[in-house]
Structure formats: structure tokens, C-alpha cells
Design a protein around this motif. Structure first.
Motif, short mmCIF file in Angstrom:
data_model
loop_
_atom_site.label_atom_id
_atom_site.label_comp_id
_atom_site.label_asym_id
_atom_site.label_seq_id
_atom_site.Cartn_x
_atom_site.Cartn_y
_atom_site.Cartn_z
N UNK B 36 0.94 -1.12 0.25
CA UNK B 36 -0.19 -0.13 -0.11
C UNK B 36 0.67 1.19 0.01
N UNK B 37 1.75 1.15 1.23
CA UNK B 37 2.41 2.42 0.87
C UNK B 37 3.55 2.91 0.07
N UNK B 38 3.85 2.28 -1.51
CA UNK B 38 4.48 2.54 -3.01
C UNK B 38 3.59 3.54 -2.98
N UNK B 39 2.04 2.87 -3.35
CA UNK B 39 1.06 3.55 -4.16
C UNK B 39 0.59 5.10 -3.72
N UNK B 40 0.69 5.14 -2.10
CA UNK B 40 0.72 6.01 -1.11
C UNK B 40 1.29 7.19 -1.79
N UNK B 60 -6.78 9.22 -11.18
CA UNK B 60 -7.14 9.97 -10.37
C UNK B 60 -7.78 8.90 -9.17
N UNK B 61 -6.86 8.93 -8.21
CA UNK B 61 -7.25 8.15 -6.84
C UNK B 61 -7.41 9.09 -5.94
N UNK B 62 -9.15 9.20 -5.69
CA UNK B 62 -9.19 10.31 -4.78
C UNK B 62 -10.66 9.24 -3.29
N UNK B 63 -9.60 8.98 -1.99
CA UNK B 63 -10.81 7.56 -2.12
C UNK B 63 -11.69 9.18 -0.88
N UNK B 247 -11.06 -7.92 -8.57
CA UNK B 247 -11.13 -9.16 -9.28
C UNK B 247 -10.24 -8.11 -10.43
N UNK B 248 -10.55 -6.80 -10.80
CA UNK B 248 -9.53 -6.56 -12.65
C UNK B 248 -8.64 -5.87 -12.19
N UNK B 249 -8.36 -5.10 -10.96
CA UNK B 249 -7.36 -4.22 -10.87
C UNK B 249 -5.53 -4.70 -11.58
N UNK B 250 -5.43 -3.70 -11.45
CA UNK B 250 -3.93 -4.46 -11.83
C UNK B 250 -2.72 -3.00 -11.40
N UNK B 251 -1.73 -3.20 -11.70
CA UNK B 251 -0.74 -1.85 -11.20
C UNK B 251 -1.02 -1.08 -9.85
N UNK B 252 -0.71 0.84 -10.26
CA UNK B 252 -1.45 1.40 -9.18
C UNK B 252 -2.41 1.27 -8.70
N UNK B 253 -3.88 0.84 -9.71
CA UNK B 253 -4.62 1.00 -9.11
C UNK B 253 -5.48 -0.36 -8.21
N UNK B 254 -4.15 -1.23 -7.91
CA UNK B 254 -5.17 -2.34 -7.82
C UNK B 254 -3.91 -2.06 -6.03
N UNK B 255 -2.98 -1.35 -5.88
CA UNK B 255 -2.06 -0.59 -4.89
C UNK B 255 -2.96 0.20 -4.21
N UNK B 256 -3.82 1.42 -5.00
CA UNK B 256 -4.42 1.86 -3.98
C UNK B 256 -5.32 1.55 -3.11
N UNK B 257 -5.91 0.27 -4.44
CA UNK B 257 -6.94 -0.49 -2.73
C UNK B 257 -6.39 -1.59 -1.88
#
Lengths: 261, 284
Positions: B36-40, B60-63, B247-257
Motif C-alpha cells: 500500500x505504501x508505495x502506491x500512497x 485519479x485516486x481520491x478515496x 478482481x480486475x485491478x492491476x498496478x497502481x489501481x491495485x496499489x490504491x485499493x
């Protein structure tokens, strides 16, 4: 002489009395047709070995036995000549007949709130009235000087002896007429016990006191009259000095001389 | 086998089993933070936490809407579940007679045993249609999620609160009665205040249960990424966000989750901390 004293006692009308009281816990009969008078402004001690029914009788007087499942009572308990179970509201009865338990049981709140709980329950809301009651009650229990600067402190921070005197003060705060004490010094050290015994001597001028004790010396020191119980029966009742020195019943004689206990 | 050896063996066995659970927590922590931290760092912590747009396709990843969503849904569940749960506990502990308690208690325990997907199904078939027909919106809403979660936290709140109430020494209650207080006053003015730290613990555990719940919420909340302006609008929680896209996230998207998981983890950590604080305060 003994006869004369018995006679004179019967004349004064008792503060409380029980008539033909039988009490059953399910099938077990814990009290067997007990008849007993408690004269006003006297200390009456109930003595006897464990399981003799003395505490059970005490709990009949303020109906704490109502809480025990399977407890059945026949006979009558009188308070000022009124049937305590039929003619007096149970909450009024418990206000008029206060109780101090074996284990000190202050509420987990401040000293002030502990004492104010009873008066508040009975509708006294004004702060100044409560202040007066708290001070009076603590003075009556000989606690005011010790605690007057810490009224906001939690009551559980007090020593065991102080807690028990606080419980006495709390009981006095609702202006009871009778005070029941259920082995109220059994959990305390000798110095605290002496303080409470002294207190009882002072309180009897204003209250009728009925105490259960397994300590015969205490009964002798503190009480005016003593009733001896054995296996649910009230064996003998009389002025304390006479009951201990010249008991009429053989069973009383052997108990007070320490042959069994 | 010598007694000494036996003792050592037993102690080693118990030590190992205890270590397994600690190890599990440690590994989960490690996994969460390593991933998680690298994505953060990539997204930037302020943008991630306070960004109100979540568009993985545009990077764009704003939660923030999900954080607010989780808080809203949890708060709604509290409004529904806490009063009900505490009063039920009070009833079971001090007012219900033995016969009624005999029925109610297993009922409450059964409530705890129902899988959350079954709750979700109940919400989907009953609560959502009910809201759709009688209130604005399509039914999939903050309200539906709150109602459902409110019921789901009941067993937690009830059992913890009831054991707190049951643990209050009998002598307090009897002391109050002996002063001429009636049953209600003795319970409400003496027993309940004496149990207050346990009652607070029950609420906090309820919060923890609500904020972490996923399946049932996903099924009824609508899951739109938005800060709802009314209780009839849809809402997406952090947990829903993770389960819907993992289920379908990869790379940064996955990291963001996974980073969303980190945020959730921090929330739970704070709740646990609060719980320990209350426990410690009540021991003094």
C-alpha cells in the motif's frame, strides 16, 4: 427479678414485631413460627450459629427476601402495628426500615452522591437541602470530619471501615425509623468494629436497631436485648445481660457458654 | 519422559500456537504496508485521502467519498443499532423474566451466526424494495445500508453490554433497593452507571463491526462514488471499494485499493486503541 423485667417490657408497644412467622426456601423451612418484639430505641441482637435463620429473619423485616426465588412467608410482620407486607408500600417500608449489609456496598460514585441517592429517590432535589442531609448523615456516622474535604471523591477509594460507616450514613440519610444491621462488622478490622459499635450506642437514641451478629461478645457489648436462634427456631429472647448470665433454656446456656457454634 | 521435558514441551506448544495468531497479524500488516505504501507515495497522501474523484481509468485516486461513506454508514448503523442493542441488553439483564430470556438469548446468538451474505440478501429482497416503493430514490441507499448494518451489529452490542450489566455486583442493586428505591431506579441510577465502561466497549466494538462489514453493504448500498446529500442516495464504503474492484485491478489501481485497506486498518487500530483506553480507565 427476671420475671419483673419481662413483664415491664411487654407493656411498651414494640416498634416492630413478628407473629407466627414461617419462612420456606422451596421445601426447606428456614424459620419456624417465630414470635418476637423489637422495642423502640433499643438495640436488639439476633444471635445463633450459621444457618439458624437470624439473617433470614432480618431480611423479612425490610422484605429483602422478596428477591429470593422460591421464598414463601406465612405469618405477619408489624411496623408500628401495621402489617408490613400488606398495609405498607414496599419502597416506603424499606425507607423506614434501613439496612446495612455484611459487606460494605457503597455505590461506585462520589461520597456525596452515595448519601444523596436515597433522599433524591424520595423526591428531595434542592441542592441546599441535600447539602444539609449529607452533612447531618455523615456527622451521625462520625465521618464528617474525616471526609468533609473529599465529598467529590469516589466512595470506593475509602477504607473498608470508612465504607461501612458511609453505608450507615447513607442508610440514615433517608431518615429511617429502624436500622437493620446484618453482621455489619464481620468484614472489618477490630478498630473499625469498635467505631461502629460505639456508633450503634449513639444511634439507638434516635433509631430502633436490630442487629445480626455471630460475635457473642459484640451482642453483649452493644445490645439491650438478645434473641437466640437455633435451626430456624427462636429459642429464647430476653434482656442481654440475663440471656447471657441466666438463660432459661439449656440450649441457650450451652451456646452462650461456647459449647457449640 | 521426564516431568521437566514435558513441561518444556507444553510451554513450547502453547508458545507456538500463540505465535501463530501474532504472526498472522504481523504478516497482514507487512503485506498491507509493503503493497500500500508505495502506491500512497505515488499518488500522494493528501490527494489520496482528500481527493474527491475516483477514476482509476484516468489515474485519479481520491478515496475521500469512500471514507465519508464508511463514516456515514457506520454512524447510521449506530443510530439504529446502539439504542436498540443497549436497551435489549438492559432488558435481558434486568427486566426479562427467565422464560422470555430463554427465548431471546439464543435468538440474539443466532443473529450473530447468520452469514453476512444472507443479511445482504435479506436487505436486497426486503429493505431495498421497501425503500424504493415508499421513499425517494431507487432503494439502494445509505438508509438501506444503515438499517441492515444496524441489525448486524446488534449481537455484538447486546452480548457485550449484557455481560457488562450482569457483572455489576448484586450488592449495588440490593443497596439501592434497601434505601427504598424501586427496581427501575435501582437499575437505571446505580447498575447502569456502574457498567458504563462496559457499555461503551459494546458500542465501540459495534463500530468496529460496522466499519469492517463488506458483503451486506455492497449488496444494498448502491456503491456510487459520491458523498451522499441525503439518506436515500447511494454510497460506497472503503470495504465496498476494495471488493468491487480488486478482481480486475492491476498496478497502481491495485496499489490504491490496498492503500484503502491501510486506511481501513488505521481506523480499526484507532478503535482498538480507544477500547483499551476505556478498559484501562475502568480498572483504576
Amino acid at each position: 427479678m427476671a420475671k419483673l423485667e419481662y413483664h415491664s417490657e411487654q407493656k411498651a408497644s414494640p416498634k416492630m414485631s413478628v407473629k407466627d412467622l414461617n419462612l420456606y426456601y422451596k421445601d426447606f423451612q428456614a424459620l419456624k413460627s417465630v414470635n418476637l418484639d423489637f422495642p423502640a430505641h433499643q438495640v436488639t441482637a439476633l444471635i445463633g450459629p450459621s444457618g439458624c435463620g437470624k439473617s433470614t429473619l432480618l431480611k423479612c423485616l425490610n422484605r429483602m427476601n422478596d428477591l429470593v426465588a422460591g421464598c414463601q412467608i406465612t405469618g405477619t410482620v408489624f411496623l408500628d402495628g401495621q402489617d408490613a407486607y400488606k398495609e405498607v408500600n414496599v419502597n416506603d417500608l424499606r425507607r423506614r426500615v434501613g439496612m446495612v449489609f455484611q459487606q460494605p456496598n457503597p455505590f461506585p460514585m462520589s461520597i456525596y452522591d452515595n448519601i444523596a441517592f436515597g433522599p433524591r429517590t424520595h423526591g428531595i432535589k434542592s441542592r441546599s437541602d441535600l447539602d444539609v442531609i449529607v452533612e447531618q448523615s455523615l456527622r451521625s456516622a462520625a465521618l464528617w470530619d474525616e471526609l468533609k474535604d473529599r465529598l467529590k471523591k469516589n466512595a470506593l477509594s475509602l477504607s473498608g471501615g470508612q465504607q461501612q460507616r458511609l453505608c450507615i450514613a447513607r442508610a440514615l440519610a433517608v431518615k429511617p425509623e429502624v436500622l437493620l444491621m446484618d453482621e455489619s462488622t464481620a468484614a472489618l478490622d477490630p478498630i473499625s468494629t469498635a467505631k461502629i459499635e460505639e456508633l450503634v450506642g449513639e444511634l439507638k437514641d434516635s433509631y430502633t436497631i436490630i442487629m445480626v451478629t455471630h460475635n457473642m461478645l459484640q451482642a453483649r457489648r452493644v445490645s439491650d436485648r438478645t434473641a437466640f436462634f437455633l435451626l430456624g427456631e427462636m429459642v429464647e429472647m430476653g434482656p442481654t445481660e440475663i440471656l447471657f448470665s441466666r438463660p432459661r433454656e439449656k440450649r441457650t446456656a450451652s451456646y452462650v457458654s461456647g459449647e457449640f457454634g | 519422559m521426564s516431568a521437566k521435558f514435558k513441561e518444556k514441551l507444553a510451554s513450547a506448544l502453547f508458545g507456538f500456537t500463540a505465535a501463530v495468531s501474532i504472526l498472522a497479524v504481523a504478516l497482514i500488516c507487512l503485506f498491507l504496508f509493503l503493497n500500500g505504501v508505495p502506491a500512497l507515495a505515488d499518488i500522494g497522501l493528501p490527494e489520496f485521502l482528500f481527493g474527491s474523484t475516483w477514476q482509476p481509468s484516468s489515474g485519479i485516486y481520491g478515496i475521500f467519498p469512500m471514507i465519508v461513506g464508511s463514516i456515514y454508514v457506520t454512524a447510521g448503523a449506530m443510530i439504529v443499532g446502539v439504542p436498540t442493542g443497549l436497551l435489549t441488553a438492559l432488558y435481558l439483564s434486568r427486566f426479562a423474566n427467565a422464560k422470555i430470556a430463554q427465548f431471546l438469548k439464543p435468538g440474539v446468538e443466532l443473529l450473530a451466526g447468520i452469514p453476512s451474505v444472507v443479511y445482504g440478501f435479506f436487505g436486497l429482497m426486503i429493505i431495498v424494495p421497501f425503500i424504493r416503493t415508499s421513499m425517494p430514490g431507487n432503494g439502494f441507499s445509505l438508509l438501506a445500508a444503515s438499517l441492515l448494518l444496524g441489525v448486524m451489529i446488534l449481537p455484538t452490542v447486546i452480548t457485550v453490554a449484557q455481560s457488562a450489566l450482569d457483572a455489576v455486583p448484586r450488592s449495588y442493586y440490593e443497596g439501592a433497593l434497601a434505601l427504598g428505591a424501586d427496581h427501575e431506579r435501582s437499575v437505571l441510577q446505580v447498575v447502569v452507571p456502574a457498567a458504563v465502561s462496559g457499555l461503551m466497549a459494546s458500542v465501540i466494538l459495534g463500530v468496529g463491526r460496522a466499519i469492517g462489514e463488506t458483503m451486506a453493504v455492497v449488496m444494498v448500498a448502491g456503491n456510487q462514488v459520491q458523498i451522499p446529500t441525503s439518506i436515500f442516495e447511494g454510497v460506497r464504503t472503503m470495504t465496498a471499494n476494495i471488493v468491487l474492484e480488486m478482481g480486475y485491478a492491476a498496478d497502481l489501481h491495485r496499489g490504491a485499493l490496498i492503500a484503502t485497506g491501510v486506511v481501513l486498518f488505521v481506523f480499526i487500530l484507532l478503535i482498538t486503541l480507544l477500547l483499551n483506553l476505556i478498559k484501562r480507565r475502568s480498572e483504576i
